[in-house]
Design a protein around this motif. Sequence first.
Motif, PDB file in Angstrom:
ATOM      1  N   LYS A  61      -1.203  -6.163  -0.956  1.00  0.00           N
ATOM      2  CA  LYS A  61      -0.707  -4.794  -1.154  1.00  0.00           C
ATOM      3  C   LYS A  61       0.799  -4.684  -0.904  1.00  0.00           C
ATOM      4  O   LYS A  61       1.259  -3.845  -0.111  1.00  0.00           O
ATOM      5  CB  LYS A  61      -1.459  -3.816  -0.248  1.00  0.00           C
ATOM      6  CG  LYS A  61      -2.969  -3.781  -0.459  1.00  0.00           C
ATOM      7  CD  LYS A  61      -3.597  -2.729   0.445  1.00  0.00           C
ATOM      8  CE  LYS A  61      -5.097  -2.639   0.273  1.00  0.00           C
ATOM      9  NZ  LYS A  61      -5.806  -3.812   0.851  1.00  0.00           N
ATOM     10  N   LEU A  62       1.585  -5.484  -1.602  1.00  0.00           N
ATOM     11  CA  LEU A  62       3.026  -5.458  -1.392  1.00  0.00           C
ATOM     12  C   LEU A  62       3.602  -4.081  -1.732  1.00  0.00           C
ATOM     13  O   LEU A  62       3.218  -3.450  -2.720  1.00  0.00           O
ATOM     14  CB  LEU A  62       3.711  -6.531  -2.242  1.00  0.00           C
ATOM     15  CG  LEU A  62       3.793  -7.927  -1.607  1.00  0.00           C
ATOM     16  CD1 LEU A  62       2.428  -8.530  -1.396  1.00  0.00           C
ATOM     17  CD2 LEU A  62       4.656  -8.853  -2.456  1.00  0.00           C
ATOM     18  N   HIS A  63       4.539  -3.634  -0.904  1.00  0.00           N
ATOM     19  CA  HIS A  63       5.181  -2.332  -1.091  1.00  0.00           C
ATOM     20  C   HIS A  63       6.535  -2.394  -0.393  1.00  0.00           C
ATOM     21  O   HIS A  63       6.625  -2.258   0.817  1.00  0.00           O
ATOM     22  CB  HIS A  63       4.308  -1.232  -0.494  1.00  0.00           C
ATOM     23  CG  HIS A  63       4.793   0.156  -0.772  1.00  0.00           C
ATOM     24  ND1 HIS A  63       4.058   1.274  -0.478  1.00  0.00           N
ATOM     25  CD2 HIS A  63       5.948   0.613  -1.328  1.00  0.00           C
ATOM     26  CE1 HIS A  63       4.722   2.361  -0.841  1.00  0.00           C
ATOM     27  NE2 HIS A  63       5.883   1.988  -1.337  1.00  0.00           N
ATOM     28  N   ASP A  64       7.588  -2.607  -1.185  1.00  0.00           N
ATOM     29  CA  ASP A  64       8.926  -2.742  -0.618  1.00  0.00           C
ATOM     30  C   ASP A  64       9.922  -2.502  -1.746  1.00  0.00           C
ATOM     31  O   ASP A  64       9.533  -2.143  -2.859  1.00  0.00           O
ATOM     32  CB  ASP A  64       9.100  -4.134   0.003  1.00  0.00           C
ATOM     33  CG  ASP A  64      10.049  -4.116   1.207  1.00  0.00           C
ATOM     34  OD1 ASP A  64      11.145  -3.520   1.077  1.00  0.00           O
ATOM     35  OD2 ASP A  64       9.702  -4.688   2.251  1.00  0.00           O
ATOM     36  N   ILE A  65      11.201  -2.723  -1.479  1.00  0.00           N
ATOM     37  CA  ILE A  65      12.191  -2.541  -2.527  1.00  0.00           C
ATOM     38  C   ILE A  65      11.974  -3.601  -3.608  1.00  0.00           C
ATOM     39  O   ILE A  65      11.424  -4.678  -3.332  1.00  0.00           O
ATOM     40  CB  ILE A  65      13.632  -2.607  -1.975  1.00  0.00           C
ATOM     41  CG1 ILE A  65      13.932  -3.986  -1.372  1.00  0.00           C
ATOM     42  CG2 ILE A  65      13.864  -1.504  -0.950  1.00  0.00           C
ATOM     43  CD1 ILE A  65      15.394  -4.165  -0.987  1.00  0.00           C
ATOM     44  N   THR A  68      12.887  -7.413  -3.006  1.00  0.00           N
ATOM     45  CA  THR A  68      12.045  -8.075  -2.004  1.00  0.00           C
ATOM     46  C   THR A  68      10.686  -8.426  -2.577  1.00  0.00           C
ATOM     47  O   THR A  68      10.169  -9.529  -2.373  1.00  0.00           O
ATOM     48  CB  THR A  68      11.891  -7.173  -0.768  1.00  0.00           C
ATOM     49  OG1 THR A  68      13.180  -6.962  -0.181  1.00  0.00           O
ATOM     50  CG2 THR A  68      10.966  -7.804   0.262  1.00  0.00           C
ATOM     51  N   VAL A  69      10.098  -7.488  -3.312  1.00  0.00           N
ATOM     52  CA  VAL A  69       8.778  -7.732  -3.898  1.00  0.00           C
ATOM     53  C   VAL A  69       8.856  -8.826  -4.955  1.00  0.00           C
ATOM     54  O   VAL A  69       7.973  -9.693  -5.035  1.00  0.00           O
ATOM     55  CB  VAL A  69       8.198  -6.421  -4.475  1.00  0.00           C
ATOM     56  CG1 VAL A  69       6.935  -6.700  -5.282  1.00  0.00           C
ATOM     57  CG2 VAL A  69       7.898  -5.446  -3.351  1.00  0.00           C
ATOM     58  N   GLU A  70       9.907  -8.826  -5.767  1.00  0.00           N
ATOM     59  CA  GLU A  70      10.055  -9.871  -6.787  1.00  0.00           C
ATOM     60  C   GLU A  70      10.159 -11.250  -6.134  1.00  0.00           C
ATOM     61  O   GLU A  70       9.517 -12.212  -6.577  1.00  0.00           O
ATOM     62  CB  GLU A  70      11.291  -9.605  -7.643  1.00  0.00           C
ATOM     63  CG  GLU A  70      11.472 -10.611  -8.761  1.00  0.00           C
ATOM     64  CD  GLU A  70      12.607 -10.252  -9.707  1.00  0.00           C
ATOM     65  OE1 GLU A  70      12.942 -11.107 -10.565  1.00  0.00           O
ATOM     66  OE2 GLU A  70      13.160  -9.139  -9.605  1.00  0.00           O
ATOM     67  N   SER A  71      10.939 -11.349  -5.068  1.00  0.00           N
ATOM     68  CA  SER A  71      11.083 -12.629  -4.374  1.00  0.00           C
ATOM     69  C   SER A  71       9.764 -13.076  -3.748  1.00  0.00           C
ATOM     70  O   SER A  71       9.398 -14.263  -3.809  1.00  0.00           O
ATOM     71  CB  SER A  71      12.153 -12.519  -3.285  1.00  0.00           C
ATOM     72  OG  SER A  71      13.425 -12.275  -3.848  1.00  0.00           O
ATOM     73  N   ALA A  72       9.047 -12.129  -3.161  1.00  0.00           N
ATOM     74  CA  ALA A  72       7.743 -12.464  -2.567  1.00  0.00           C
ATOM     75  C   ALA A  72       6.783 -12.952  -3.635  1.00  0.00           C
ATOM     76  O   ALA A  72       6.037 -13.927  -3.420  1.00  0.00           O
ATOM     77  CB  ALA A  72       7.168 -11.244  -1.849  1.00  0.00           C
ATOM     78  N   MET A  73       6.796 -12.322  -4.795  1.00  0.00           N
ATOM     79  CA  MET A  73       5.896 -12.728  -5.871  1.00  0.00           C
ATOM     80  C   MET A  73       6.241 -14.120  -6.412  1.00  0.00           C
ATOM     81  O   MET A  73       5.342 -14.848  -6.851  1.00  0.00           O
ATOM     82  CB  MET A  73       5.910 -11.699  -7.001  1.00  0.00           C
ATOM     83  CG  MET A  73       5.156 -10.437  -6.695  1.00  0.00           C
ATOM     84  SD  MET A  73       3.382 -10.745  -6.441  1.00  0.00           S
ATOM     85  CE  MET A  73       2.824  -9.071  -6.106  1.00  0.00           C
ATOM     86  N   LEU A  92       7.661   2.486 -10.450  1.00  0.00           N
ATOM     87  CA  LEU A  92       7.723   1.733 -11.700  1.00  0.00           C
ATOM     88  C   LEU A  92       8.594   0.491 -11.586  1.00  0.00           C
ATOM     89  O   LEU A  92       8.196  -0.605 -12.003  1.00  0.00           O
ATOM     90  CB  LEU A  92       8.237   2.654 -12.806  1.00  0.00           C
ATOM     91  CG  LEU A  92       8.199   2.132 -14.237  1.00  0.00           C
ATOM     92  CD1 LEU A  92       6.762   1.913 -14.707  1.00  0.00           C
ATOM     93  CD2 LEU A  92       8.916   3.113 -15.177  1.00  0.00           C
ATOM     94  N   GLU A  93       9.785   0.632 -11.047  1.00  0.00           N
ATOM     95  CA  GLU A  93      10.711  -0.506 -10.968  1.00  0.00           C
ATOM     96  C   GLU A  93      10.191  -1.584 -10.037  1.00  0.00           C
ATOM     97  O   GLU A  93      10.361  -2.776 -10.302  1.00  0.00           O
ATOM     98  CB  GLU A  93      12.106  -0.039 -10.548  1.00  0.00           C
ATOM     99  CG  GLU A  93      12.822   0.769 -11.606  1.00  0.00           C
ATOM    100  CD  GLU A  93      12.862   0.053 -12.958  1.00  0.00           C
ATOM    101  OE1 GLU A  93      13.195  -1.148 -12.978  1.00  0.00           O
ATOM    102  OE2 GLU A  93      12.552   0.686 -13.979  1.00  0.00           O
ATOM    103  N   MET A  94       9.565  -1.188  -8.942  1.00  0.00           N
ATOM    104  CA  MET A  94       9.001  -2.194  -8.042  1.00  0.00           C
ATOM    105  C   MET A  94       7.892  -2.974  -8.727  1.00  0.00           C
ATOM    106  O   MET A  94       7.805  -4.202  -8.596  1.00  0.00           O
ATOM    107  CB  MET A  94       8.468  -1.529  -6.767  1.00  0.00           C
ATOM    108  CG  MET A  94       8.022  -2.536  -5.696  1.00  0.00           C
ATOM    109  SD  MET A  94       6.747  -1.906  -4.585  1.00  0.00           S
ATOM    110  CE  MET A  94       5.295  -1.950  -5.644  1.00  0.00           C
ATOM    111  N   MET A  95       7.023  -2.273  -9.463  1.00  0.00           N
ATOM    112  CA  MET A  95       5.933  -2.964 -10.151  1.00  0.00           C
ATOM    113  C   MET A  95       6.469  -3.889 -11.242  1.00  0.00           C
ATOM    114  O   MET A  95       5.968  -5.006 -11.424  1.00  0.00           O
ATOM    115  CB  MET A  95       4.935  -1.951 -10.711  1.00  0.00           C
ATOM    116  CG  MET A  95       4.100  -1.290  -9.626  1.00  0.00           C
ATOM    117  SD  MET A  95       2.714  -0.297 -10.262  1.00  0.00           S
ATOM    118  CE  MET A  95       3.584   1.206 -10.745  1.00  0.00           C
ATOM    119  N   ARG A  96       7.488  -3.463 -11.956  1.00  0.00           N
ATOM    120  CA  ARG A  96       8.097  -4.340 -12.960  1.00  0.00           C
ATOM    121  C   ARG A  96       8.717  -5.568 -12.305  1.00  0.00           C
ATOM    122  O   ARG A  96       8.644  -6.681 -12.840  1.00  0.00           O
ATOM    123  CB  ARG A  96       9.153  -3.570 -13.753  1.00  0.00           C
ATOM    124  CG  ARG A  96       8.560  -2.583 -14.754  1.00  0.00           C
ATOM    125  CD  ARG A  96       9.634  -1.732 -15.406  1.00  0.00           C
ATOM    126  NE  ARG A  96       9.084  -0.898 -16.469  1.00  0.00           N
ATOM    127  CZ  ARG A  96       9.706   0.135 -17.020  1.00  0.00           C
ATOM    128  NH1 ARG A  96      10.918   0.478 -16.586  1.00  0.00           N
ATOM    129  NH2 ARG A  96       9.122   0.836 -17.985  1.00  0.00           N
TER     130      ARG A  96
END
Length: 230
Positions: A61-65, A68-73, A92-96
Amino acid sequence: MRNERPIIALDFATKEQVLEFLKGFDGSLFLKVGMELFYQEGPELVREINRLGHDIFLDLKLHDIPNTVESAMRGIAKLNVAMVNVHAAGGLEMMRAAKRGLKGSDTQLIAVTQLTSTSEEGMQKEQLIPVSLEESVVHYARLADDAGLDGVVCSVHEAEAIGDACGEEFLRVTPGIRPSQVSADDQKRVATPAEASRQGSTHIVVGRAITKASNPKDSYQQIRAEWSGQ
């Protein structure tokens, strides 16, 4: 896109407990590794489960800027899990960004809409969301679809509406699944496997009804048969 295997939530604290549990099963399973287990045992447990031939839903359940989320993924992509998730409330931008982080992998990306422990009253009072729970969930599903995600986590009760809004190929992964004789525990929006099947879930997640059963393999087979309509 319906998956015939119920996803078993590994409600355990240690790798040893997980491996002992898995000894009771034959064939390839679809297993959910959540935060409690992942934070205790880390990526090596995921690799070990993969080596045993099982598929993994990594429920972090990632939820961050977005950055950060892109790097974690990008790190998660290396684990070769079948599915991972973010919170749709991240936007939207975080999910993208999460989708970009998984580029080149086969991992499916889904978004949490509203937790199955959340009631409509609680959502309206605590999150200051004035619409109905179903409207909020469908809105988040549309947002996830716009971001290019594969689907969402939702309750069974919103699965049909999400299918209507986002198409039948859009994944609807539904936790809160309980056989009729099992307590709902801390989840408010629950359903049986048969109800999930009728209402358009593509995947069901079952935890304690299997992991705490006196015979987990038999419980799994019974739930799978009910989910499949047998």
